[in-house]
Enzyme design. Structure first.
Site, short mmCIF file in Angstrom:
data_model
loop_
_atom_site.label_atom_id
_atom_site.label_comp_id
_atom_site.label_asym_id
_atom_site.label_seq_id
_atom_site.Cartn_x
_atom_site.Cartn_y
_atom_site.Cartn_z
N ARG A 243 -21.10 77.97 -95.15
CA ARG A 243 -21.39 76.54 -94.97
C ARG A 243 -22.79 76.21 -95.49
O ARG A 243 -22.99 75.18 -96.16
CB ARG A 243 -21.29 76.16 -93.48
CG ARG A 243 -19.88 75.75 -93.10
CD ARG A 243 -19.64 75.86 -91.61
NE ARG A 243 -20.52 75.00 -90.81
CZ ARG A 243 -20.67 75.09 -89.49
NH1 ARG A 243 -19.98 76.01 -88.81
NH2 ARG A 243 -21.49 74.29 -88.84
N ARG B 32 -23.37 77.13 -79.12
CA ARG B 32 -23.38 76.30 -80.32
C ARG B 32 -24.79 75.84 -80.70
O ARG B 32 -25.04 75.39 -81.83
CB ARG B 32 -22.45 75.10 -80.14
CG ARG B 32 -20.98 75.52 -80.14
CD ARG B 32 -20.04 74.32 -80.15
NE ARG B 32 -20.12 73.54 -81.38
CZ ARG B 32 -19.51 73.87 -82.52
NH1 ARG B 32 -18.80 74.98 -82.60
NH2 ARG B 32 -19.62 73.10 -83.58
N CYS C 203 -33.29 88.52 -86.19
CA CYS C 203 -32.65 89.01 -87.41
C CYS C 203 -33.52 88.88 -88.66
O CYS C 203 -33.06 89.19 -89.75
CB CYS C 203 -31.32 88.30 -87.63
SG CYS C 203 -30.11 88.72 -86.38
N GLU D 15 -34.33 94.81 -84.34
CA GLU D 15 -34.36 94.43 -82.93
C GLU D 15 -33.74 95.53 -82.09
O GLU D 15 -33.43 95.33 -80.93
CB GLU D 15 -33.70 93.07 -82.70
CG GLU D 15 -32.25 93.00 -83.09
CD GLU D 15 -31.67 91.65 -82.70
OE1 GLU D 15 -31.97 90.67 -83.38
OE2 GLU D 15 -30.95 91.60 -81.70
N HIS E 97 -28.80 84.77 -94.50
CA HIS E 97 -28.52 85.60 -93.32
C HIS E 97 -27.08 85.36 -92.88
O HIS E 97 -26.58 84.23 -92.92
CB HIS E 97 -29.49 85.25 -92.18
CG HIS E 97 -29.14 85.99 -90.92
ND1 HIS E 97 -29.04 87.36 -90.89
CD2 HIS E 97 -28.83 85.56 -89.66
CE1 HIS E 97 -28.69 87.74 -89.67
NE2 HIS E 97 -28.55 86.67 -88.91
#
Lengths: 350, 129, 385
Positions: free
Chosen positions: A244, A200, A112, A80, A235
């Protein structure tokens, strides 16, 4: 057997610590490090960009592949931060490495996951029998707006993978699977210098939904579970997201820690999960299974399952390994002022 | 510089393509049409060695305007392993790390750019081995 | 070939000439030379200038200067060999008179450098643009590459480089046309800002606006119109070239073009380095004077630094070098430099150099060079009685 026959990564020597950026903006460095689990990030040298990073990664990949560059039928660079908005990065790399003119070239962009896209297309060309070898590269010198949360992680680096058939394969592609929706969690409009993001909103509906769906999808499709894999690479926009995701999928620290470079490198964007894969290959033994899941805002994930072959032992040490580049004694820490100069964030006279 | 001026030098800047004299074996970089050692016109394309040794160097503190954000930078002449001599910047180092006799390797970097809108000029630099 | 004499000189004050453009600067010097020679016309003219195109966006200055000097329709042409433009123009003027093609030839040199252009970049065009300047090499940097090697091979000391500058400033302080007419110290050189390590600002010749001119004529004619001063004849002229890029040389501590030009000039003049009473040499950087005085045969290779330290090159020393102040102190308006060297030597041989006079000077040498030594000229002048 079709798979990776050569791989290479490049990590610039310059770094900036979270503390140095936090000091600039009056942020609490400890709170940030606690939140994102990133401690420092790479910064491209003043003479480096996506093209030079892609070149180095590709050069290393060619050494490991041990092939004539002219045999490569396609070169795809996902980024990018292509130095030109119009004009490909790939032509420079192909010209410099002596791959031209019998070659198909395209630059990819999908936030990404442009790197894993480049890999996917390179792989499918070989699988379809269009060409003997094809190269996919993910490389970036990511942009983060000064003072934005992304500035703590937007970093520079990349990896290149050459796909081919037969006994040159060092990691067979077992399967691929992509999961894609229109979810604008992070974007950059044409001609704007810095990306914007949904805060978020980049979490559950974007990163986690796509990464987990792609991972589950490919594992179910192949009748595999987390415990079947030696390595898992997700990623890594920061370290907490992939950790997580790994835990929610049942992976352990031993499976993800080798590929989790982000605490010491920051986010390589298009080069992030590819470089995590590269670090895992540096460590892998024949027979190991590797799961790699990219994520690109906008949004989608490409999942790959690789099975490592005996040839890894022959090529591993031919060029600098990922963690050796991360820990190089040549590493040089920048002040925020130097960083701002390196990244051309200072308003100069013409 | 404009692409029209950059373009003829791409084989040299990107791939270190020089010439080698078929008669006396002298390696030339950039390529020549007449050997500067024996005068022969029988030259063949030759790709320079990528490693060499620093013969002399300087640290530039007063650069042309084009390089003013890069100062100080090191420029060296190295004798490559095939005998050719190459002039280039030594990148990814501080000036005090550079010495006569140190080994260098060629890397591919951005040398300059034609302002904010023009072409980006890529080429070779050295790094210390 | 006819014998050729310098019959007139013109050298106005050099410096930052903000109120004058390139034509004003040149014409002033040319008029001085014509008046000094006492001639009523000139037959032909050479104008030495390195880069009026880049500095003043003006090419075709042969015609421009002939026009503004009121000398059209004489033939006039610009001569360019970077910093050796002046010396090359002198050689061409010398050849034209010696050949019999013209009797009275004006050779002038000019550079207008303070024009707002990036002079570091303009000067760098005298190097290999694509393989040296492209990589950020500047002229101080090229000579720094030589200096580091000279120090490495012969143990030449940093202070010895500085002493070249100190000596030349001492001479230039006594030259009313010099840009910087003040003495400096070794400490000042060592403490001046770094330009290209190991060279500092006070190792480098300055940026200068200026011009100089000479009138050449056959010795026979010179004798007829001579004022009450001796005849100064050009008894030797040599020129040579070398690789444009420093990297291509076998050695970085000698300048083969200087050696070759000197060899030709000495042979033509029938003299050797031991016969030279004083020399103007191209000290664009302190290291250049050290290397050149070796290559001209005044000192052994590697001993140029010691020679300066021992005072052998100051006025009163074994071989006074750069009595004018050199490029370092008098300034270096590129195209004018090689011509002004001839002015200084001619005046010394005439015996009119005042405080800077080298007593009994009979034979003088002027060495001018372009780039990192890719071109050089050497002229030898003699007072004939």
């Amino acid at each position: 057997m079709i798979g990776i026959i050569g791989y290479g990564s490049y990590v610039p020597i310059y770094r900036i610590k979270v503390e140095e950026i936090a000091r600039q903006w009056g942020d609490n460095a400890e709170a940030i490090k606690n939140g994102i689990k990133v401690y420092e990030k790479t910064v491209p040298g003043q003479d480096e960009d996506t093209i030079t990073i892609a070149y180095m990664a590709a050069k290393y990949a060619l050494v490991r592949a041990g092939i004539d560059p002219k045999e490569i039928g396609a070169l795809y660079i996902g980024s990018e931060s292509h130095p030109y908005a119009v004009k490909p990065s790939g032509t420079v790399v192909a010209e410099a490495l002596g791959m031209v003119p019998d070659i198909h070239i395209a630059d990819y962009e999908f936030a990404c996951k442009a790197g894993s896209e480049a890999m996917f297309v390179a792989y499918t060309h070989v699988k379809a029998g269009h060409m003997k070898y094809a190269m996919g590269i993910g490389a970036d010198t990511s942009q983060g707006a000064p003072g934005d949360a992304l500035e703590y992680t937007a970093a520079a680096g990349g990896s290149a993978f050459i796909f081919g058939k037969g006994d040159k394969v060092i990691a067979e592609v077992v399967d691929t699977y992509s999961y894609t929706t229109d979810t604008a969690d992070f974007w950059r409009r044409e001609t704007r210098p810095y990306p914007k993001h949904g805060g978020r909103f980049t979490g559950d509906p974007a990163y986690f939904h796509h990464v987990l769906s792609a991972a589950k999808g490919i594992m179910e499709k192949n009748g595999l579970t987390a415990k079947d894999f030696r390595y898992a690479v997700f990623h890594m926009p920061n370290a907490s997201f992939p950790m997580r995701a790994a835990r929610r999928l049942g992976f352990t620290k031993e499976q993800y820690e080798v590929g989790l470079i982000v605490p010491y490198t920051g986010n390589f964007y298009s080069g992030a999960s590819p470089t995590g894969l590269s670090a895992s290959l540096d460590d892998a033994k024949p027979g190991d299974l590797i799961l790699m899941v990219s994520f690109g805002s906008g949004a989608g994930s490409d999942a790959f399952i690789f099975r490592v072959t005996e040839r890894i032992n022959e090529v591993r040490d031919l060029v600098p390994k990922v963690w050796d580049q991360i820990r190089t004694p040549r590493k040089r820490y920048l002040t925020y002022g130097e960083y701002a100069k390196f990244r051309e964030k200072i308003l100069m006279n013409e | 510089m404009p692409i029209q001026r950059f373009y003829p030098h791409i084989p040299q800047r990107y791939r270190l393509e020089g010439t080698k004299c078929k008669k006396c074996g002298k390696v030339h970089f950039p390529p020549r049409q007449v050997c500067n050692s024996c005068g022969s016109k029988e030259l063949e394309p030759y790709r320079l060695a990528e490693e060499g040794e620093i013969i002399t160097y300087t640290v530039v503190y007063t650069p042309p305007d084009d390089f003013k954000t890069k100062k100080p930078y090191v420029v060296a002449i190295a004798k490559m392993d095939d005998g050719a001599k190459l002039t280039a910047q030594v990148t990814d180092c501080t000036p005090d790390e550079v010495e006569i006799g140190k080994r260098v390797r060629v890397v591919f970097r951005k040398i300059n750019a034609e302002g904010k809108s023009g072409i980006i000029e890529y080429g070779y630099k050295f790094v210390l081995i | 070939m006819r014998d050729v004499a310098v019959i007139g000189v013109g050298w106005p004050k050099w410096g930052e000439l903000w109120k004058k453009d390139i034509r004003n600067i040149f014409v002033e010097a040319a008029l001085m030379a014509i008046e000094d020679a006492g001639v009523d016309h000139i037959d032909s003219m050479y104008v030495a200038s390195m880069s009026p195109g880049l500095w003043s966006k003006q090419e075709h200055i042969g015609a421009l200067m002939a026009d503004y000097l009121g000398q059209t329709p004489i033939p006039a042409v610009r001569v360019e060999s970077a910093c050796a433009s002046g010396g090359m123009a002198v050689r061409l003027g010398f050849i034209e008179v010696a050949s019999g093609m013209s009797d009275i030839v004006l050779v002038g040199g000019v550079e207008k450098m303070w024009t707002g252009e990036d002079f570091t970049a303009v000067l760098a065009t005298a190097a290999d643009q694509e393989y040296e300047a492209f990589h950020g090499l500047t002229f101080p940097a090229l000579y720094a590459l030589m200096a580091r090697r000279h120090m490495h091979e012969f143990g030449t000391k940093r202070e010895q480089l500085a002493m070249v500058s100190v000596k030349n400033h001492a001479n230039g302080a006594r030259n009313p046309r010099a840009q910087y007419q003040r003495e400096i110290t070794v400490e000042a050189v060592l403490n001046s800002p770094p330009v290209a390590d190991p060279l500092n600002l006070l190792d480098c010749s300055p940026v200068t606006d200026g011009a100089a001119a000479i009138i050449l004529a056959p010795v026979d004619l010179a004798r007829k119109i001579a004022k009450d001063r001796p005849i100064v004849q050009i008894i030797g002229s040599g020129a040579a070239t070398d690789s444009i890029a420093l990297a291509d040389r076998e050695s970085y501590v000698e300048l083969p073009a200087v050696k070759k030009a000197a060899e030709i000039a000495y042979k033509m003049a029938g003299v050797g380095p031991e016969d030279i009473d004083l020399a103007e040499v191209h000290d664009c950087f302190t290291i250049a004077e050290i290397i050149v005085t070796e290559d001209l045969g005044f000192f052994e290779k590697g001993k140029g630094g010691e020679a300066v330290e021992q005072g052998l090159t100051k006025i009163g020393g074994k071989i006074p070098v750069n009595t004018s102040g050199g490029l370092k102190s008098k300034g270096h308006p590129v195209g004018a430099t090689g011509v002004a060297q001839i002015v200084e030597i001619t005046e010394q041989l005439w015996g009119v150099s005042g405080e800077r006079q080298v007593e009994g000077a009979k034979i003088g040498l002027a060495q001018n060079m372009g780039g990192s030594g890719a071109s050089s000229t050497v002229h030898i002048l003699k007072r004939i009685d």
